[in-house]
Design an enzyme around this catalytic site. Structure first.
Site, PDB file in Angstrom:
ATOM      1  N   ASN A 183       0.800  -1.219   0.000  1.00  0.00           N
ATOM      2  CA  ASN A 183       0.000   0.000   0.000  1.00  0.00           C
ATOM      3  C   ASN A 183       0.839   1.279   0.000  1.00  0.00           C
ATOM      4  O   ASN A 183       0.284   2.376   0.093  1.00  0.00           O
ATOM      5  CB  ASN A 183      -0.944   0.017   1.219  1.00  0.00           C
ATOM      6  CG  ASN A 183      -0.198   0.022   2.545  1.00  0.00           C
ATOM      7  OD1 ASN A 183       1.032  -0.035   2.585  1.00  0.00           O
ATOM      8  ND2 ASN A 183      -0.939   0.091   3.628  1.00  0.00           N
ATOM      9  N   LYS A 184       2.154   1.159  -0.081  1.00  0.00           N
ATOM     10  CA  LYS A 184       3.010   2.349  -0.008  1.00  0.00           C
ATOM     11  C   LYS A 184       3.050   3.086  -1.347  1.00  0.00           C
ATOM     12  O   LYS A 184       2.540   2.613  -2.350  1.00  0.00           O
ATOM     13  CB  LYS A 184       4.415   1.973   0.445  1.00  0.00           C
ATOM     14  CG  LYS A 184       4.463   1.449   1.880  1.00  0.00           C
ATOM     15  CD  LYS A 184       3.864   2.443   2.860  1.00  0.00           C
ATOM     16  CE  LYS A 184       4.025   2.037   4.319  1.00  0.00           C
ATOM     17  NZ  LYS A 184       3.218   0.860   4.686  1.00  0.00           N
ATOM     18  N   ILE A 185       3.695   4.245  -1.349  1.00  0.00           N
ATOM     19  CA  ILE A 185       3.656   5.115  -2.531  1.00  0.00           C
ATOM     20  C   ILE A 185       4.283   4.435  -3.741  1.00  0.00           C
ATOM     21  O   ILE A 185       3.848   4.619  -4.870  1.00  0.00           O
ATOM     22  CB  ILE A 185       4.308   6.479  -2.228  1.00  0.00           C
ATOM     23  CG1 ILE A 185       3.972   7.472  -3.334  1.00  0.00           C
ATOM     24  CG2 ILE A 185       5.806   6.348  -1.974  1.00  0.00           C
ATOM     25  CD1 ILE A 185       4.155   8.914  -2.932  1.00  0.00           C
TER      26      ILE A 185
END
Length: 386
Positions: A183-185
């Protein structure tokens, strides 16, 4: 259509690079793309050294260990964060001291000073979280750590692409940590990176990350280590993701701006620190909130479990949006209120509890359009006004 909080967003080169990995048969462990991934992080953040690992949690664990943290040592830590930011303190049987937050969502300077002053012995390290990509007050924190000879470890798991005074978050302290969770950038599906200034300590972390094997023909061990390294396949994904990082940051910031445009009359959106740039990893908003509501009282407590409430409108909103297949969640429940840390010391002011009560994380996937944000915002307003 389902809207996720922060869905993976692949570019055009991930499969191409993975195919190169398969052709070479360097699947795992390590390989050319792990090296290239580490170099891309060094180039982007201007870090001196980088070590690719299978999670940011592993990176924090290694940072604490090579920093010399041992059983019963005191480790200061941001309280308003995810548990992975602080759980490694327990891996080493050290003792956390939790520090509440200020108006940036990040560590409160006054409480930090109080915690150091009142500690029965000098804290060994500080784990500082840059929450949701927002910069902490680095000038003051660096000065406090230097004055008290405290090792600064930056948890920049959510903050790759964020800067303070032109310098990448994660590069101010002796160590910094980035996450590439799904879910990170940017994502490698799972993974992390440890960066640092001291070559010897990063190489020691590298040694521990591959089971602490001595340089012998056979497997010789004088110390214990971990299976913490990143695979070459995931390294290939990371190289491709780094090529589009700046595009992802700009899109995240645009999404945040759109939410402010559509919801600004009904929600509060916290501003960035002056001379900083947040990657706006997740767009967050606070209902029925004004900055003058922040608590001024500072107090030290030995914590017990706390069942914190959510604002009724936030509870209803999360459920209403779930029915529309729109993923949201509250802000983090602070570590000093978690049952697992019952009895540990904390310096609190009530801010993290206030933010948890009134805050919400909104869908922030970089595949979203302005029309998507407008539609979600319409449903949000319908819920809270209904």
């Amino acid at each position: 259509m389902k809207f996720f909080l922060s869905a993976p967003h692949m570019s055009e080169n991930e499969l191409k690079y993975i195919q190169e990995v398969f052709k070479s048969n360097y699947i795992a462990p390590l390989g050319e793309f792990v090296n290239r991934f580490e170099q891309s992080i060094k180039d982007y953040t201007k870090s001196d050294y980088a070590l690719a690992l299978n999670s940011a949690t592993a990176a924090l664990h290694l940072a604490l260990r090579v920093a010399g943290v041992k059983e019963n040592d005191l480790v200061l830590a941001s309280s308003f964060t995810f548990i992975a930011s602080v759980a490694p303190i327990y891996y080493l049987k050290a003792k956390p001291i939790f520090i509440d937050c200020d108006e940036t969502f990040n560590l409160d300077i006054t409480l930090l000073k109080q915690a150091i002053y009142e500690s029965e012995k000098k804290p060994k390290a500080l784990i500082l979280t840059h929450l949701y990509g927002n910069a902490s007050k680095m000038d003051e924190i660096l000065e406090i750590c230097k004055e008290n000879n405290i090792i600064l470890i930056e948890d920049a798991a959510e903050a790759l692409g964020s800067f303070y005074k032109g310098k990448a978050l994660g590069t101010f302290g002796e160590f910094g940590v980035y996450s590439f969770n799904g879910n990170k950038i940017i994502t490698t599906s799972g993974g992390g990176m440890l960066v640092g200034k001291d070559k010897q300590k990063i190489e020691k972390a590298r040694f521990y990350s591959t089971q602490a094997r001595e340089d012998c023909l056979h497997y010789e061990h004088l110390d214990y280590g971990y299976n913490y390294r990143l695979s070459n396949v995931l390294g290939a994904i990371g190289v491709a993701q780094m090529e589009v990082l700046e595009q992802r940051v700009l899109k995240k910031r645009e999404i945040y701006k759109w939410y402010k445009e559509f919801l600004g009359d009904s929600f509060s959106f916290l501003d960035e620190l002056e001379n900083s740039r947040s990657n706006r990893w997740l767009s967050t908003a606070l209902i029925d909130f004004k900055l003058n509501e922040l608590f001024k009282e500072k107090k030290s407590i030995c914590i017990t479990q706390k069942d914190l409430p959510l604002h009724p409108k936030i509870s209803k909103l999360i459920q209403d949006l779930k029915k529309e297949q729109i993923e949201t969640r509250p802000l983090w429940k602070a570590m000093h209120a978690q049952a697992v840390f019952k009895g540990e010391k904390a310096y609190v002011n009530g801010n993290s509890e206030l933010f948890f009560y009134k805050g919400i994380c909104l869908p922030s996937s970089t595949t979203m359009s302005k029309d998507d944000v407008k539609e979600i915002s319409y449903l949000i307003l319908k819920s809270i006004r209904g």
